[in-house]
Every structure is written in structure tokens, then in C-alpha cells.
Scaffold this motif. Structure first.
Motif, PDB file in Angstrom:
ATOM      1  N   GLY A   1      78.181  40.534  27.000  1.00 35.91           N
ATOM      2  CA  GLY A   1      78.494  41.524  26.252  1.00 35.91           C
ATOM      3  C   GLY A   1      78.861  43.091  27.064  1.00 35.91           C
ATOM      4  O   GLY A   1      79.407  43.786  26.581  1.00 35.91           O
TER       5      GLY A   1
ATOM      6  N   THR B   1      82.137  44.427  26.073  1.00 38.88           N
ATOM      7  CA  THR B   1      81.765  45.674  24.909  1.00 38.88           C
ATOM      8  C   THR B   1      82.374  45.428  23.659  1.00 38.88           C
ATOM      9  O   THR B   1      83.016  46.635  23.062  1.00 38.88           O
ATOM     10  CB  THR B   1      82.248  46.815  25.633  1.00 38.88           C
ATOM     11  N   TYR B   2      82.895  44.239  23.149  1.00 43.37           N
ATOM     12  CA  TYR B   2      83.435  44.019  21.831  1.00 43.37           C
ATOM     13  C   TYR B   2      84.870  44.795  21.812  1.00 43.37           C
ATOM     14  O   TYR B   2      85.258  45.493  20.868  1.00 43.37           O
ATOM     15  CB  TYR B   2      82.493  44.822  20.709  1.00 43.37           C
TER      16      TYR B   2
ATOM     17  N   SER C   1      87.258  44.062  18.989  1.00 43.94           N
ATOM     18  CA  SER C   1      86.762  44.402  17.684  1.00 43.94           C
ATOM     19  C   SER C   1      87.066  46.067  17.513  1.00 43.94           C
ATOM     20  O   SER C   1      87.296  46.499  16.506  1.00 43.94           O
ATOM     21  CB  SER C   1      85.071  44.211  17.583  1.00 43.94           C
ATOM     22  N   ARG C   2      86.896  46.689  18.682  1.00 44.52           N
ATOM     23  CA  ARG C   2      87.146  48.260  18.747  1.00 44.52           C
ATOM     24  C   ARG C   2      88.259  48.519  18.346  1.00 44.52           C
ATOM     25  O   ARG C   2      88.880  49.460  17.645  1.00 44.52           O
ATOM     26  CB  ARG C   2      86.707  48.663  20.077  1.00 44.52           C
TER      27      ARG C   2
ATOM     28  N   MET D   1      80.845  44.796  14.341  1.00 41.90           N
ATOM     29  CA  MET D   1      80.108  44.255  15.675  1.00 41.90           C
ATOM     30  C   MET D   1      79.053  42.972  15.066  1.00 41.90           C
ATOM     31  O   MET D   1      78.973  41.713  15.459  1.00 41.90           O
ATOM     32  CB  MET D   1      79.539  44.964  16.572  1.00 41.90           C
TER      33      MET D   1
ATOM     34  N   THR E   1      79.576  38.991  15.079  1.00 38.65           N
ATOM     35  CA  THR E   1      78.642  37.984  15.834  1.00 38.65           C
ATOM     36  C   THR E   1      77.797  37.021  15.003  1.00 38.65           C
ATOM     37  O   THR E   1      78.013  35.635  15.357  1.00 38.65           O
ATOM     38  CB  THR E   1      77.393  38.868  16.603  1.00 38.65           C
TER      39      THR E   1
ATOM     40  N   THR F   1      81.667  38.249  22.525  1.00 34.64           N
ATOM     41  CA  THR F   1      81.388  39.829  22.868  1.00 34.64           C
ATOM     42  C   THR F   1      82.815  40.610  23.038  1.00 34.64           C
ATOM     43  O   THR F   1      82.622  41.855  23.287  1.00 34.64           O
ATOM     44  CB  THR F   1      81.034  39.500  24.391  1.00 34.64           C
TER      45      THR F   1
ATOM     46  N   GLY G   1      84.459  40.376  20.128  1.00 34.61           N
ATOM     47  CA  GLY G   1      84.704  40.563  18.676  1.00 34.61           C
ATOM     48  C   GLY G   1      85.892  39.891  18.060  1.00 34.61           C
ATOM     49  O   GLY G   1      86.397  40.486  17.390  1.00 34.61           O
ATOM     50  N   GLN G   2      86.080  38.509  18.659  1.00 39.92           N
ATOM     51  CA  GLN G   2      87.346  37.817  18.134  1.00 39.92           C
ATOM     52  C   GLN G   2      87.264  37.186  16.988  1.00 39.92           C
ATOM     53  O   GLN G   2      86.091  36.889  16.601  1.00 39.92           O
ATOM     54  CB  GLN G   2      87.837  36.858  19.541  1.00 39.92           C
TER      55      GLN G   2
END
Length: 378
Positions: free
Chosen positions: A22, A26-27, A30-31, A81, A85, A133, A135-136
Motif C-alpha cells: 500500500g 497508494t491506491y 482508484s485515484r 478506497m 478493499t 493496493t 484499488g483495482q
């Protein structure tokens, strides 16, 4: 008490590995997707115009995926996030339950202990760690396809194929399972899958005509939005070839490799038509190998093959693949190329995917006995 201590230690190791990943990832994805969805639904912008500041990365999925992701625009980034998760952990546990549960029951192992260990091992698997991690959505799509095949296709349900179709409408790569339905001559499920994919795509096109036109005519073909083919994380056959000094003939060699890989896959799935779990495993491997881009987090599709190898006759292959993929050793060649070892170490996922395609046990009497439709645990 001893078993509880083992599970506690494994859970601690698993959480530690995910936290370490992570800090590195850092995701990121997702960002990107959160920014694109907010730009689309809150700010009224064209979703495919959005790029995360300072990067060439933007929304790469079809408009139907954006429609499914709409709830992201109603949440803060931290909420997205958290939900991502939880859903990935839950679907990983569910998939392990589906795939390993019948064999655990057959062998008379203590169910809670065996499943707890198996879930920890699955969550520690590097592609799953990367999925969490970054965020997929990989595990969600795998669970959607696996549920369709195990509880729809294997049991002859009329709705079989819907999950494959919807997964394809969300992200094009699960469309390889439509080829599986074609090769195994499951005509009704094939029609259902194509109908579901087409219906979802046309619905999104009716609701978002501009976005649909942009995706199918432009964004889909813009490879810069995805990343560089030669980047180490691209563990497909195309990625391996892109890292070799064969630029002039690379695309032609890749085409030959894809055709050869598909021929081996088609031969194996056709011979083991009644083994739906084997079909799930082999087709997941095929998707990883022939896709132009298969980032390491996409390799969650190898999990069914690893389970079959470990539990049904190829434990050395299964455990070797699992341990080396989980070890993060591939990344030793990211910034320090050391040929010829780079050809091996920098493409570990590709080589093991090829080995799994050839040697994953499918269509055997033992496999068929364990995975009969009425023995699959819901």
C-alpha cells in the motif's frame, strides 16, 4: 489454540505484506478512476478527457463501467478506497471457498482452519496484494465470471453466460470467456453472454452517446492511456517480447505466439469440456498470456489454475508458481537489467503462465469427481 495461533500469525503476515504494498502503490488506480468519475458526474466533463494531474493516465474502461462506478462520485476518496478493499477481500475469500471448499470437505480437513489458511495465502499472493493496493476491480470481475461458470454453466442454468457478458461490458478482457463458450459449443450460454455484453453496451450508449462514441473510436485505441508495453509489470507475451531487442519483427512474433497459445488452449479445453473449473482455469491463463497488457495485478486470473495444481496433482508446479510470484522477486530486474537472467527473472509470470497452460490438471477423473455441479459449495 495452536491452530488459532497459526491463523493469527498468517493473518498478521498477510496484513503486513498488504500494508507494505500500500505504501508503494497508494491506491493509484482508484485515484485515477475516482478523479475521472467525479469529473464526469459531478463536473459535467467528458470522462475520457480526464487525466490524473502529472500523468498520462485516465479512464480506460467502457462507458458501462463508468455507469457501474457512478456511486464512487457520491463518496469521498477514502470511502472509495475502503469499499474497494473490503470488496476485494470478500470476493477473494468467496473464490477460495468456491474452489477449495469441495476438496477440503473431501479430505476431511477442519473447515474453518483450512479455509482461513487458504484465504491468507490468497490475499498474500502478489497480484491480489496489487489489486487491493492499486484499488483495482480484478477480483470482482473474476468472482463474477467464476460464479457464472460454477453455478450457472456447470449446472445448466438458463441464465448461464450473464456474468461473463456483464464482466466483458465492464472490462473487455473477460471477453476471452466468450471464446471458451464457443470452443466448448455451449450455444445457449454463448448467446446469453453475447446478449448481456451487447445489451449493457447499448444501454450505456443510449444513456451516454458522446462518451460511447469517444471510447469506441478513440480512447480504446490510445495505448498511452494504459502504459508502456515494455514496463516490467506487463507480464503478457507481448510484454516479454517488448523487452527484447526485436522491435522490427515484434508484432509479427507476437501474433504467432498468440495463435500458438490459443491453439494449445483450445485443444485442452475442448478435450475437457465437462470440467468447468478446468475451463475457468485455462481460460484465465489464456487471457493473461494473449492480452497486449497484463499488469501483475491482472494475474489474479491465475488463481483457479494454482488451486487445481496444488490440490489435484501438480503440487510442485502450483507451489513453485505461487511462491515465486508472491516473493516480489520479478521486480529485481526493474531498474537493473542483467541479461540473460533478465529473460527468466523479469518474466516469471509469463513462464509460469505458459507452464500452467500446459500442465494444469483438467479433465481428469479426480478433478471431475471433486467438481461435479452438485458438489460445488454455494
Amino acid at each position: 489454540m495452536k491452530r488459532k495461533a497459526i491463523v493469527a500469525v498468517l493473518a498478521l503476515i498477510t496484513v503486513t505484506l498488504i500494508v507494505i504494498a500500500g505504501f508503494r502503490n497508494t491506491y493509484f488506480d482508484s485515484r485515477v478512476y475516482y478523479g475521472a468519475i467525479v469529473y464526469w458526474f459531478r463536473d459535467g466533463g467528458m470522462v475520457y478527457d480526464f487525466l490524473r494531474p502529472g500523468t498520462p493516465y485516465g479512464f480506460t474502461y467502457p462507458p458501462f463501467a463508468g455507469l457501474v462506478m457512478y456511486p464512487m462520485s457520491l463518496l469521498p476518496l477514502l470511502g472509495v478506497m475502503t469499499v474497494a478493499t473490503i470488496m476485494t477481500v470478500a470476493t477473494t475469500a468467496l473464490l477460495v471457498h468456491w474452489l477449495a471448499g469441495p476438496e477440503i470437505e473431501r479430505r476431511g480437513w477442519t473447515r474453518w482452519f483450512a479455509l482461513s489458511v487458504a484465504v491468507c495465502l490468497a490475499l498474500s499472493f502478489e497480484p491480489v496484494r496489487e489489486t487491493i493496493t492499486f484499488g483495482q476491480v480484478n477480483m470482482l470481475l473474476l468472482a463474477l465470471v467464476a460464479g457464472d461458470m460454477l453455478f450457472g454453466l456447470a449446472r445448466g442454468r438458463r441464465w448461464a453466460g450473464v456474468g461473463i457478458g456483464l464482466a466483458t461490458a465492464i472490462k473487455l478482457t473477460p471477453g476471452v470467456f466468450i471464446l471458451y463458450l464457443l470452443v466448448t459449443r455451449r450455444w445457449r450460454a454463448l448467446g446469453t453472454a453475447i446478449g448481456a455484453a451487447a445489451g449493457a453496451t447499448l444501454m450505456a450508449g443510449a444513456i451516454f452517446p458522446d462518451e460511447s462514441r469517444e471510447f469506441w473510436t478513440s480512447a480504446l485505441w490510445d495505448t498511452n492511456r494504459v502504459g508502456l508495453l515494455y514496463f516490467l509489470s506487463n507480464q503478457s507475451e507481448r510484454g516479454l517480447l517488448a523487452r527484447l531487442p526485436i522491435e522490427v519483427v515484434e508484432s509479427r512474433v507476437w501474433l504467432v505466439c498468440v495463435l500458438a497459445t490459443m491453439a494449445v488452449w483450445a485443444w485442452r479445453v475442448a478435450r475437457s469440456r465437462d470440467d468447468v473449473v478446468g475451463g475457468l482455469a485455462l481460460t484465465g491463463i489464456l487471457g493473461c498470456l494473449i492480452s497486449p497488457v497484463t499488469w501483475i495485478h491482472h494475474c489474479v486470473w491465475l488463481i483457479p489454475a494454482l488451486v487445481l495444481c496444488i490440490l489435484h496433482g501438480r503440487p510442485y508446479l502450483g507451489w513453485s508458481a505461487y511462491l515465486l510470484m508472491t516473493s516480489h522477486v520479478t521486480w529485481l530486474w526493474e531498474k537493473r537489467p542483467r541479461p540473460p537472467l533478465e529473460l527468466i527473472g523479469g518474466n516469471i509470470y509469463v513462464w509460469f503462465s505458459l507452464a500452467l497452460l500446459i500442465w494444469t490438471p483438467v479433465g481428469t477423473r479426480r478433478s471431475s469427481d471433486v467438481h461435479e455441479p452438485d458438489k460445488i459449495i454455494a
